[in-house]
Scaffold this motif. Structure first.
Motif, PDB file in Angstrom:
ATOM      1  N   ASP A 489       0.631  -1.651  -0.454  1.00 52.78           N
ATOM      2  CA  ASP A 489       0.195   0.072   0.090  1.00 52.78           C
ATOM      3  C   ASP A 489       1.132   1.447  -0.491  1.00 52.78           C
ATOM      4  OD1 ASP A 489      -2.250   1.588   0.358  1.00 52.78           O
ATOM      5  OD2 ASP A 489      -2.721   1.275   2.000  1.00 52.78           O
ATOM      6  N   SER A 491      -0.268   4.286  -0.429  1.00 52.01           N
ATOM      7  CA  SER A 491      -1.009   5.775   0.596  1.00 52.01           C
ATOM      8  C   SER A 491      -0.405   5.915   1.569  1.00 52.01           C
ATOM      9  CB  SER A 491      -1.817   4.899   1.306  1.00 52.01           C
ATOM     10  OG  SER A 491      -3.138   4.030   1.005  1.00 52.01           O
ATOM     11  N   GLU A 525      -1.362   5.041  -6.845  1.00 54.93           N
ATOM     12  CA  GLU A 525      -2.737   5.686  -7.814  1.00 54.93           C
ATOM     13  C   GLU A 525      -3.131   4.672  -9.304  1.00 54.93           C
ATOM     14  OE1 GLU A 525      -3.012   9.481  -9.194  1.00 54.93           O
ATOM     15  OE2 GLU A 525      -2.137  10.736  -7.438  1.00 54.93           O
ATOM     16  N   TYR A 550       3.775   7.509  -3.353  1.00 53.85           N
ATOM     17  CA  TYR A 550       2.585   8.009  -2.265  1.00 53.85           C
ATOM     18  C   TYR A 550       1.561   8.693  -2.080  1.00 53.85           C
ATOM     19  CZ  TYR A 550       6.142   5.822   1.380  1.00 53.85           C
ATOM     20  OH  TYR A 550       6.986   4.580   1.935  1.00 53.85           O
ATOM     21  N   THR A 551       0.286   8.380  -2.337  1.00 54.06           N
ATOM     22  CA  THR A 551      -0.853   8.977  -2.977  1.00 54.06           C
ATOM     23  C   THR A 551      -2.114   8.984  -1.336  1.00 54.06           C
ATOM     24  OG1 THR A 551      -2.762   9.231  -4.629  1.00 54.06           O
ATOM     25  CG2 THR A 551      -1.124   7.036  -3.353  1.00 54.06           C
ATOM     26  N   ASP A 552      -2.660   9.920  -1.470  1.00 59.01           N
ATOM     27  CA  ASP A 552      -4.174   9.788  -0.945  1.00 59.01           C
ATOM     28  C   ASP A 552      -5.223   9.238  -2.384  1.00 59.01           C
ATOM     29  OD1 ASP A 552      -4.624  12.371  -3.286  1.00 59.01           O
ATOM     30  OD2 ASP A 552      -5.709  13.272  -1.655  1.00 59.01           O
ATOM     31  N   ALA A 554      -4.572   5.728  -3.355  1.00 62.34           N
ATOM     32  CA  ALA A 554      -3.935   4.278  -4.056  1.00 62.34           C
ATOM     33  C   ALA A 554      -5.560   3.031  -4.116  1.00 62.34           C
ATOM     34  CB  ALA A 554      -3.566   3.621  -2.196  1.00 62.34           C
ATOM     35  N   THR A 580      -0.085  -3.400   4.835  1.00 60.93           N
ATOM     36  CA  THR A 580      -1.439  -1.951   5.257  1.00 60.93           C
ATOM     37  C   THR A 580      -1.111  -1.640   5.965  1.00 60.93           C
ATOM     38  OG1 THR A 580      -3.312  -1.313   4.468  1.00 60.93           O
ATOM     39  CG2 THR A 580      -3.007  -3.143   4.857  1.00 60.93           C
ATOM     40  N   SER A 585      -8.274   4.531   1.134  1.00 57.38           N
ATOM     41  CA  SER A 585      -8.772   5.853  -0.048  1.00 57.38           C
ATOM     42  C   SER A 585     -10.473   5.673   0.302  1.00 57.38           C
ATOM     43  CB  SER A 585      -8.035   6.276  -0.798  1.00 57.38           C
ATOM     44  OG  SER A 585      -8.177   5.156  -2.153  1.00 57.38           O
ATOM     45  N   ALA A 588     -10.455   3.556  -4.109  1.00 49.86           N
ATOM     46  CA  ALA A 588      -9.962   2.639  -4.205  1.00 49.86           C
ATOM     47  C   ALA A 588     -10.908   1.465  -4.557  1.00 49.86           C
ATOM     48  CB  ALA A 588      -9.986   1.922  -1.760  1.00 49.86           C
TER      49      ALA A 588
END
Length: 700
Positions: A489, A491, A525, A550-552, A554, A580, A585, A588
């Motif tokens: 993950d 995130s 993403e 990293y992303t908000d 995922a 995780t 998110s 998701a």
């Protein structure tokens, strides 16, 4: 005991069910001679031209399906339908492809179209019913269901005595069982078809009234000897190793030992009938302590019988008080799980998930270890039987020993007896035609694998004519190697747990011992495949080398789908391990829903497990997929380490069998363009199942 019991062997099952399946065959998938023949028999020249195009697309679709390329197969079958709309055999295969791709709603729709047109008969209707039922019900827990007798193991064979006074049983991971024969002082090993394959008498002097048998964490067997006042330690094959304990009232001594249990540390618990207590031995067989005597808040055990350990909580049944008591590992009384007078004469008590399954005179009962509530799963006639043990086996049955009735019988859920097995031909390899290899999966109606089958449990035919030289050459349940895909993950909250991720990847790959293949996918993403190859190359893994940021947002659904695509053609034991922090998110699962993802994994025997990098709860979405695919949830720094993640995956039962045979249709392939029908029937005791499929010989 039960006067009208019918003991059915595999041969008789084939004879009896052959009459039933002949009716199914005549209205089944191949009531018409052949798809290709049907296409060519058209009176319309335009249809004949279309038939030729449909024929080729259909052949390509079948081959794509058997390669595990289900999306390609869907496209090819849809092209075939564009040339021949409504062709039922194509609809059936399109439904199969949708099913394996996890799109069960579309699969059911295609099958229903064909069924409404009179195609497929009872066999297709049964498939629609089973898949539809799986979609609307969660995985069933068997604890609160009624069971009925489905077969028995006779105590004599002609004039030869097989066993006498069976008292307890132990289920094995391969579907076989061990049974303790109190009257003949033996331990018997039965296969799934009820045949004795091994006998053990213990040491040179033999057992002295054996009572119970358990399997220890190291794989060895432990047998209590009631009249011998001792325990016998055996190897996994029943060969004697040594005695544990001796007669007496001191520490490590017993008088009339009965039932056995083991805790997570390997300590052994035995109910000591003669001393009205529980005696505890360490893993080496040395006496540790005993408990169960009178104390300030406990009246003391009077006649301890069954004993079980659930999450290191010790439960002891008392046949005089008719109760179940809870103790801690130090032997301190905790509480009454079930109050006095609830049972009339409880005997053996075993663990069944988070429940206890015990026998009470002529009843089989499950008990919730949290609430103490009970459910009666089954009964035998009063007065003629005294059940001393009930043990769930690997195939969804309960194995019951009736001491008074001198009987061993199998109990199954009624809907399983009526509905039968769910049998699927998953792959046909015909490259060496007329030598053919086929992979067949056998499950019950609720996706539980049926293990332990052999050639005697299968009948393979081509157009209703038995094939030649049929053999079962492999069972995936016996495989001890697995391929895994590690999903990481990406995130934003995972950024502070990089060291935990490094630890998890290194431990998981090390636990594979250089066997199998590991793939690493980072879930940002857009999911990215970071590595695929030998697990030995990940001993210095670092998150710093990952390409995904990293992303908000995922996309977990895309990551799971990518991982599953790579595992469809992997080892038969395969799984996804998701690293995780437990959250997902908002986006998701934008493209693929939870039910479709779980179906895709389940329909291709891919487990999904979760490793938490922090001590937190998991999001409901992750928990749903984990539970739906028989996976587990683990903490990265758990005391046992992460090695059990791999061993648990390898230990999952598999109902996949590899069968070889010689085709009788060598002269009927039309240079590899003719669709060759194949049928597989599976029998076990008085349960059965069937699938019909087909394949093409190589083009010439």
């Amino acid at each position: 005991m039960m006067k009208n019991r019918i003991e059915i062997n595999v041969y008789n099952m084939k004879r009896i069910f052959g009459l039933v399946f002949s009716a199914i065959l005549t209205s089944g998938l191949f009531a018409q001679a052949n798809l290709v023949d049907t296409m060519r028999d058209s009176a319309s020249s335009s249809r004949s031209a279309n038939s030729g195009f449909a024929e080729e697309e259909f052949r390509l679709g079948v081959q794509s399906y058997y390669r595990g390329a289900y999306n390609e197969a869907i496209q090819e079958f849809e092209k075939a339908l564009s040339y021949l709309p409504g062709e039922n055999t194509i609809l059936d295969w399109l439904g199969k492809s949708y099913y394996r791709a996890g799109v069960e709603g579309a699969a059911l729709q295609q099958w229903q179209f064909a069924s409404d047109d009179g195609y497929g008969g009872l066999l297709l209707q049964n498939r629609i019913e089973i898949v539809g039922d799986r979609r609307v019900t969660q995985a069933e827990y068997d604890y609160a269901q009624h069971y009925t007798e489905s077969g028995s193991y006779p105590y004599v064979n002609g004039s030869t005595l097989i066993y006498s006074r069976p008292v307890s049983a132990l289920a094995n991971s391969d579907g076989s069982i061990w049974v303790v024969s109190y009257g003949t002082n033996e331990l018997l090993h039965y296969n799934v078809n009820g045949l004795v394959t091994e006998r053990s008498q213990g040491a040179f002097s033999g057992f002295d009234r054996p009572m119970d048998v358990i399997r220890l964490q190291n794989g060895n067997l432990l047998v209590s000897e009631f009249a011998g006042d001792r325990l016998s330690l055996l190897d996994p094959n029943g060969k004697f190793i040594k005695y544990i304990g001796e007669k007496g009232r001191k520490e490590g001594q017993v008088i009339g030992p009965q039932y056995l249990a083991e805790d997570s540390h390997g300590n052994i618990y035995v109910t000591d009938f003669g001393n009205s207590r529980v005696v505890v031995f360490d893993p080496d067989g040395n006496g540790l302590l005993h408990f169960g005597g009178k104390s300030v808040d406990f009246a003391g055990l009077k006649s301890p019988t069954g004993i079980a350990v659930v999450n290191d909580r010790i439960f002891v049944a008392d046949s005089v008080y008719g109760a179940i008591y809870e103790f801690d590992k130090a032997g301190n009384f905790i509480s009454n799980l079930v109050n006095e007078g609830t049972f009339s004469r409880p005997e053996s008590m075993k663990v069944w998930g988070d429940y206890l399954i015990l026998t009470d005179n002529n009843e089989i009962v499950t008990v919730d270890t949290d609430t103490g509530s009970k459910f009666v799963n089954g009964r035998t006639p009063k007065g003629t039987s005294r059940i001393t043990s009930a043990v769930p086996d690997m195939n969804g049955n309960i194995i019951v020993t009736d001491f008074k009735g001198n009987d061993i019988f199998v109990m199954s859920k009624m809907n399983e007896l009526v509905g039968g097995f769910f049998v699927q031909v998953e792959r046909v390899i015909s490259d060496s035609f007329p030598k053919v290899t086929m992979e067949v999966r056998v499950e019950n109606r609720h996706r539980q694998p049926i293990v332990g089958l052999d050639a005697g449990n299968f009948l393979v035919t081509e157009g209703r004519v038995p094939v030649t030289d049929m053999k079962v050459i492999g069972a995936a349940n016996n495989n001890d190697i697995a391929d895994i895909t590690i999903l990481i993950d990406r995130s934003l909250e995972m950024e502070e747990y990089e060291e935990q991720v490094n630890t998890a990847v290194r431990e998981l790959s090390a636990a594979m011992n250089g066997r199998g293949k590991v793939t690493v996918i980072s879930v940002g993403e857009i999911p990215v495949t970071e590595y695929s190859g030998s697990p030995d190359n990940l001993n210095t893994f670092s998150t710093k080398a990952l390409k995904s940021s990293y992303t908000d947002a995922a996309a977990l659904d895309l990551g799971i789908r990518l991982a599953a695509n790579g595992l469809v053609n992997a080892e038969k034991k395969r799984g996804i391990v998701f690293l995780t922090a437990g959250t997902v998110s908002q986006n998701a699962f934008m493209k693929y829903g939870l039910s479709d993802l779980s179906a895709y994994l389940g329909n291709n025997a891919i487990s999904f497990s979760t490793v938490l990098v922090c001590q937190s709860t998991t999001a409901q979405e992750i928990e749903y997929i984990t539970k739906s695919t028989t996976g587990g949830t683990y903490y990265v720094y758990r005391a046992e380490g992460l090695t059990p993640v791999i061993s648990d995956l390898i230990g999952l039962p598999s109902g996949l069998y590899q069968i070889t045979f010689t085709s009788n249709l060598a002269g009927q392939t039309n240079f590899g363009k003719r669709y060759l029908p194949i049928e597989v029937e599976t029998y076990l005791l008085n349960r059965s199942g069937k699938d019909e499929s087909g394949y093409f010989a190589p083009l010439q």
